[in-house]
Structures are given as structure tokens and as C-alpha cells.
Design an enzyme around this catalytic site. Sequence first.
Site, PDB file in Angstrom:
ATOM      1  N   TYR A  83       0.893  -1.219   0.146  1.00 36.12           N
ATOM      2  CA  TYR A  83       0.110   0.102  -0.076  1.00 36.12           C
ATOM      3  C   TYR A  83       0.849   1.121  -0.043  1.00 36.12           C
ATOM      4  CZ  TYR A  83      -2.992   3.642   2.087  1.00 36.12           C
ATOM      5  OH  TYR A  83      -3.440   4.770   2.199  1.00 36.12           O
ATOM      6  N   PRO A 136      -0.533  14.680   3.054  1.00 36.38           N
ATOM      7  CA  PRO A 136      -1.353  13.784   3.611  1.00 36.38           C
ATOM      8  C   PRO A 136      -1.300  12.491   3.166  1.00 36.38           C
ATOM      9  CG  PRO A 136      -2.287  15.297   1.860  1.00 36.38           C
ATOM     10  CD  PRO A 136      -0.838  15.635   2.059  1.00 36.38           C
ATOM     11  N   SER A 165      -4.975  13.535   6.162  1.00 41.91           N
ATOM     12  CA  SER A 165      -5.774  12.985   5.086  1.00 41.91           C
ATOM     13  C   SER A 165      -7.138  12.693   5.686  1.00 41.91           C
ATOM     14  CB  SER A 165      -5.370  11.670   4.672  1.00 41.91           C
ATOM     15  OG  SER A 165      -6.226  10.824   4.211  1.00 41.91           O
ATOM     16  N   LEU A 187      -9.215  16.910   1.570  1.00 45.61           N
ATOM     17  CA  LEU A 187     -10.651  16.414   1.488  1.00 45.61           C
ATOM     18  C   LEU A 187     -10.501  15.531   0.047  1.00 45.61           C
ATOM     19  CD1 LEU A 187     -13.557  16.643   2.225  1.00 45.61           C
ATOM     20  CD2 LEU A 187     -13.654  18.542   0.417  1.00 45.61           C
ATOM     21  N   TYR A 188     -11.247  14.214   0.323  1.00 49.22           N
ATOM     22  CA  TYR A 188     -11.727  13.503  -0.702  1.00 49.22           C
ATOM     23  C   TYR A 188     -13.307  13.750  -0.523  1.00 49.22           C
ATOM     24  CZ  TYR A 188      -7.359  10.397  -1.408  1.00 49.22           C
ATOM     25  OH  TYR A 188      -6.155  10.262  -1.383  1.00 49.22           O
ATOM     26  N   THR A 214      -8.275  17.222  -3.109  1.00 52.22           N
ATOM     27  CA  THR A 214      -7.432  16.424  -3.882  1.00 52.22           C
ATOM     28  C   THR A 214      -8.101  15.906  -5.049  1.00 52.22           C
ATOM     29  OG1 THR A 214      -6.126  15.663  -1.970  1.00 52.22           O
ATOM     30  CG2 THR A 214      -6.212  14.163  -4.122  1.00 52.22           C
ATOM     31  N   LYS A 290      -4.910  19.976  -4.719  1.00 52.78           N
ATOM     32  CA  LYS A 290      -3.705  19.162  -4.798  1.00 52.78           C
ATOM     33  C   LYS A 290      -3.844  18.258  -6.016  1.00 52.78           C
ATOM     34  CE  LYS A 290      -1.308  15.620  -1.724  1.00 52.78           C
ATOM     35  NZ  LYS A 290      -1.680  14.089  -2.424  1.00 52.78           N
ATOM     36  N   SER A 312       1.101  17.813  -8.036  1.00 51.35           N
ATOM     37  CA  SER A 312       1.054  16.381  -7.542  1.00 51.35           C
ATOM     38  C   SER A 312       0.514  15.317  -8.341  1.00 51.35           C
ATOM     39  CB  SER A 312       0.400  16.331  -6.122  1.00 51.35           C
ATOM     40  OG  SER A 312       0.473  14.881  -5.490  1.00 51.35           O
ATOM     41  N   HIS A 314       0.095  12.369  -6.749  1.00 46.07           N
ATOM     42  CA  HIS A 314      -0.275  11.533  -5.836  1.00 46.07           C
ATOM     43  C   HIS A 314       1.071  10.435  -5.357  1.00 46.07           C
ATOM     44  CE1 HIS A 314      -4.351  10.721  -3.878  1.00 46.07           C
ATOM     45  NE2 HIS A 314      -3.545   9.965  -3.346  1.00 46.07           N
ATOM     46  N   GLY A 346       6.301  14.582  -4.546  1.00 48.47           N
ATOM     47  CA  GLY A 346       6.390  13.584  -5.503  1.00 48.47           C
ATOM     48  C   GLY A 346       7.718  13.319  -5.487  1.00 48.47           C
ATOM     49  N   GLY A 347       8.305  12.454  -4.951  1.00 48.55           N
ATOM     50  CA  GLY A 347       9.814  11.907  -5.033  1.00 48.55           C
ATOM     51  C   GLY A 347      10.861  12.710  -4.364  1.00 48.55           C
ATOM     52  N   ARG A 349      13.526  13.504  -1.784  1.00 45.85           N
ATOM     53  CA  ARG A 349      14.283  12.600  -1.002  1.00 45.85           C
ATOM     54  C   ARG A 349      15.367  13.284  -0.407  1.00 45.85           C
ATOM     55  NH1 ARG A 349       9.652  11.024  -1.665  1.00 45.85           N
ATOM     56  NH2 ARG A 349       9.472   8.829  -2.673  1.00 45.85           N
ATOM     57  N   GLY A 368       6.176  12.431   1.279  1.00 46.07           N
ATOM     58  CA  GLY A 368       5.306  11.391   1.705  1.00 46.07           C
ATOM     59  C   GLY A 368       5.890  10.318   2.273  1.00 46.07           C
TER      60      GLY A 368
HETATM   61  C1  LIG Z   1       0.410   5.299   1.475  1.00 44.09           C
HETATM   62  C2  LIG Z   1      -0.061   6.645   0.811  1.00 44.09           C
HETATM   63  C3  LIG Z   1      -1.232   6.987   1.076  1.00 44.09           C
HETATM   64  C4  LIG Z   1      -1.765   8.303   0.630  1.00 44.09           C
HETATM   65  N1  LIG Z   1      -2.975   9.060   0.920  1.00 44.09           N
HETATM   66  C5  LIG Z   1      -3.289  10.078   0.747  1.00 44.09           C
HETATM   67  C6  LIG Z   1      -4.433  10.617   0.796  1.00 44.09           C
HETATM   68  O1  LIG Z   1      -5.195   9.872   1.706  1.00 44.09           O
HETATM   69  N2  LIG Z   1      -4.909  11.760   0.395  1.00 44.09           N
HETATM   70  C7  LIG Z   1      -3.999  12.551  -0.652  1.00 44.09           C
HETATM   71  O2  LIG Z   1      -4.347  13.559  -0.957  1.00 44.09           O
HETATM   72  N3  LIG Z   1      -2.857  12.092  -0.705  1.00 44.09           N
HETATM   73  C8  LIG Z   1      -2.431  10.845  -0.461  1.00 44.09           C
HETATM   74  N4  LIG Z   1      -1.255  10.394  -0.748  1.00 44.09           N
HETATM   75  C9  LIG Z   1      -0.266  11.134  -1.718  1.00 44.09           C
HETATM   76  C10 LIG Z   1       0.819  12.004  -0.870  1.00 44.09           C
HETATM   77  O3  LIG Z   1      -0.118  13.170  -0.265  1.00 44.09           O
HETATM   78  C11 LIG Z   1       1.795  12.710  -1.682  1.00 44.09           C
HETATM   79  O4  LIG Z   1       1.207  13.200  -2.744  1.00 44.09           O
HETATM   80  C12 LIG Z   1       2.877  11.496  -2.197  1.00 44.09           C
HETATM   81  O5  LIG Z   1       2.863  10.727  -1.246  1.00 44.09           O
HETATM   82  C13 LIG Z   1       4.108  12.221  -2.554  1.00 44.09           C
HETATM   83  O6  LIG Z   1       5.022  11.453  -3.117  1.00 44.09           O
HETATM   84  P1  LIG Z   1       6.210  10.779  -2.361  1.00 44.09           P
HETATM   85  O7  LIG Z   1       5.618   9.725  -1.472  1.00 44.09           O
HETATM   86  O8  LIG Z   1       7.004  10.443  -3.312  1.00 44.09           O
HETATM   87  O9  LIG Z   1       6.814  11.900  -1.384  1.00 44.09           O
HETATM   88  C14 LIG Z   1      -0.774   8.961  -0.385  1.00 44.09           C
HETATM   89  C15 LIG Z   1       0.499   8.351  -0.351  1.00 44.09           C
HETATM   90  C16 LIG Z   1       1.077   7.341   0.216  1.00 44.09           C
HETATM   91  C17 LIG Z   1       2.459   6.773  -0.278  1.00 44.09           C
END
Ligand SMILES: Cc1cc2nc3c(=O)[nH]c(=O)nc-3n(C[C@H](O)[C@H](O)[C@H](O)COP(=O)(O)O)c2cc1C
Length: 419
Positions: A83, A136, A165, A187-188, A214, A290, A312, A314, A346-347, A349, A368
Site C-alpha cells: 500500500y 497527507p 488525510s 478532502l476526498y 485532492t 492538490k 502532485s 499522488h 512527488g519523489g 528525498r 510522503g
Molecule cells: C500510502 C500513501 C497514502 C496516501 N494517501 C493520500 C491521501 O489520503 N490523500 C492524498 O491527497 N494523498 C495521499 N497520498 C499522496 C501523498 O499526499 C503525496 O502526494 C505523495 O506521497 C508524495 O510523493 P512521495 O511519497 O514520493 O513523497 C498518499 C501517498 C501514500 C504513499
Amino acid sequence: MQSIDRSQSRRRFLKFLAGSPLLALCAPGSIEELIASAFQKPSGWTADEPSLQKLITSPEQALSVFDFEPVARQTLPPAHWGYMATGVDDDATLHANRTAFSKFQIRPRRLIDVRKFDTSTEIFGVKWKTPIVIAPVGSQRAFHSEGELAVAKAAASRGHLQILSTVTTTSIEDVIAARGAPVWYQLYPTTSWNVAQALVKRAEAAGAPVLVLTVDLPAGRNTETLERLKKVDSRNCANCHQPGIEGRLKRKPMFDKIDVKGLADYYAPTLTWDFVRRLKDSTKMKLVLKGIVTREDAALSVENGVDGLIVSNHGGRAEESGRGTMECLPEVIDAVQGRIPVLIDGGFRRGTDIFKALAIGAKAVCVGRPYLWGLASFGQPGVEKVLDILRVEFELIMRQAGATSIEQIKRTYVVENLR
Ligand SMILES: Cc1cc2nc3c(=O)[nH]c(=O)nc-3n(C[C@H](O)[C@H](O)[C@H](O)COP(=O)(O)O)c2cc1C
């Protein structure tokens, strides 16, 4: 020189291996053996490099955020790791988020006194000591028993903005209490205006100053890596996960008092600019979108009264565009022309990744997975160490490049090579 190259390729390989679904096929505990056996000492390799073979056992041992990733992988059951780690389809967008950084190079300036420097930044009139934001992420108790509370405490102790989230496994009231300050709420919206409104009102009443809508999941997604890892998880998932939307939302406290019967999903295929305007009119909170990745939608966001954007995809978990968010950032920044703040995720690190995004024009950078690796590995201290590493690396490149404040990190600091 040769040994540096080897060390880098070895490190890259280990990172790849640690994130590979192949590891899911191995019994827990065998990760070290696998890593050790998979990488034969190259001829001429003088140092034994034990640090590259041994997983860290405490946060203090970490040299980069990547050190937490294999520990999280080893700690979590395969489905929960899946996940966290998954992208969509071939995970091409997930990887593009990382490779995109190499298309931007830094132009450091010399002969500047960098003893004093300031990393603080202001977003919507609030001053933050760092532009590094906690993205989030849903269901954080799947990674550690303290979940969002551990993250909130780490955010508090290190002074970071946290975005919570919709599908948090801890209520916003409890998170704000642990954070000791407001958090932004993501918000979803679901397909029901009433459900969206109930979530918005609750977040507003709890004290969230900013609502992050989002917009990148209107149609579900193909999280193939997650599905593969679920297959090798020997636990009975039905013990915790019930089917259907009611079952899925049962363990999400933001939905506690909300009637979700008849809801198709928490994603919203019905989302349009009309919804954005209606949502904006229904709340005092600032509204941030987002998931914006094009100049067209950035311009429309400004026209429709949106207060801010997060570029983003996601974390490569929405559509398989194949485009890293850093590749999208310049066109969004150009379309917005400074009228509203633009954040990105996004990415990210490395401190240099953050520096590059700020140079292109991002106000702040959300992170994230790295803090999830820290959370899964060591709870709150793991999250704290991940944040510390990112802050220290970012401060280092600021000083190396001769930028003593965030305002000074301008576009002239990078060369773009987007072709
Ligand atoms: C396990 C997981 C769950 C996530 N859940 C949500 C969420 O509930 N709502 C949302 O807007 N983005 C969610 N995201 C996306 C993150 O907010 C973010 O855009 C993303 O993790 C950034 O990339 P990175 O993981 O490479 O840093 C999730 C990402 C991951 C890895």
C-alpha cells in the site's frame, strides 16, 4: 573515482532491491541475507562496506532517508508495504518523480558569506521555520500503532506543517491536540455534497485553516504492485478490512457520525470547477487544489478563486502519466505568475531536490513516503530523524549554493533540461 562509482551503483541497486516486489516473496527476516547474497563483491573492491549491507537499528544511524526504506520494508507485512510503496501500472510515474530531478542542475554562486542563513517561509500569512511539509497520507496506523499521532508529535517537535488525510486513522481533533497547533485538512469529497460538507464543517470547527481538495483520483486507479503484494500476505485481511464503502470507512474516524450508505466511493468522478467554486463559497478555510499538473488547470484554478496549489501526481499513485512532478512544475509556476502559492510533492528525498523545486518557484515541498519509512521503522523518533535529515541536507545546499534565505532561491539557481 572508480570505487565511488561502484559504491553509487551498489547503493542504487540496494535501493531498487529494497523496494522490489520480489522481496515480498522472501520470508520476513531474510532481507539482509538476500541483500548480502544478491550483491557479490566486485573485483578490486577494497572496503567491505558493511554499512551498505546492514539495516539500521536506530534512527540515529541513518545517513540519508533511504536508510529507513529497507527497515520499513522488513517491518511491515507485505500488503501494508505494498500500500505504501505502490505506484500504478508499471510504476513508471512513481520512478519518473525521482528521475525528473536529474533534469535540473544547480548553479551554485560563490564568495557569499553563508554563516547566517534563514530557512523560514510564510504561507497564507503563517511563518514556518522550514518549507518542508508533511503530505497527507491515509491509514497511518497501518504503518505504526501510533500512526498520525506519532507524525503529529514529530511535526510539533520539529516545527513542520502537517496535512491530514480525509482517511486518517486518527481524528483531526486528536491530531491537532498532539500537534499543539492547527493542521491543514485534505478532502476526498466523495460523490455526496452532504458528506463533503460534514467533513469540511468538522475540519473547520477543529481549527484547520486550509482545506486541500485532492483532484487527481476521479476514476480509481490500478495499483498493481499493491495487488501483487497482497497475494503474498499470509494474514487474513478480512480480520481488519471489511468490504464495501461502509466497511472501508468504518475505521476512519472522520466518518464516524456521517451516514455513508449509498456512497459509491470516497473518490469523486463528479468533480468539476462548479464543485470547486461551491466548495470555496461554503467555507472560511483557504482552498488549495492538490493534483494540478498542467498550465491550463493552473490558470483555471486562479480564475476560479482557488487560494493555492499542490503540484502532485499522488506520488505516482493516480494516473500513469509517466511525467514527474518536477517536469510539471515550471509550466504551473509560469501560468500562476505568483498570484497564489504553489507547493509540490512527488519523489522528494534529498535537500537538493527541495532546493531545485524552490528555485523553480515552489513555495514549499511536501514529503510522503520518507516519513512513512521513518514511522514504520521507529515511530515518532523515525519520523523526526527523517525530517532532520531533510532539513540538514536542505540547509547544506542553501549554504553551498550561496543562498542565505528562501527568497534568494530564484530560477537563476537552476538549469532546466526538460527535453
Ligand atoms: C500510502 C500513501 C497514502 C496516501 N494517501 C493520500 C491521501 O489520503 N490523500 C492524498 O491527497 N494523498 C495521499 N497520498 C499522496 C501523498 O499526499 C503525496 O502526494 C505523495 O506521497 C508524495 O510523493 P512521495 O511519497 O514520493 O513523497 C498518499 C501517498 C501514500 C504513499
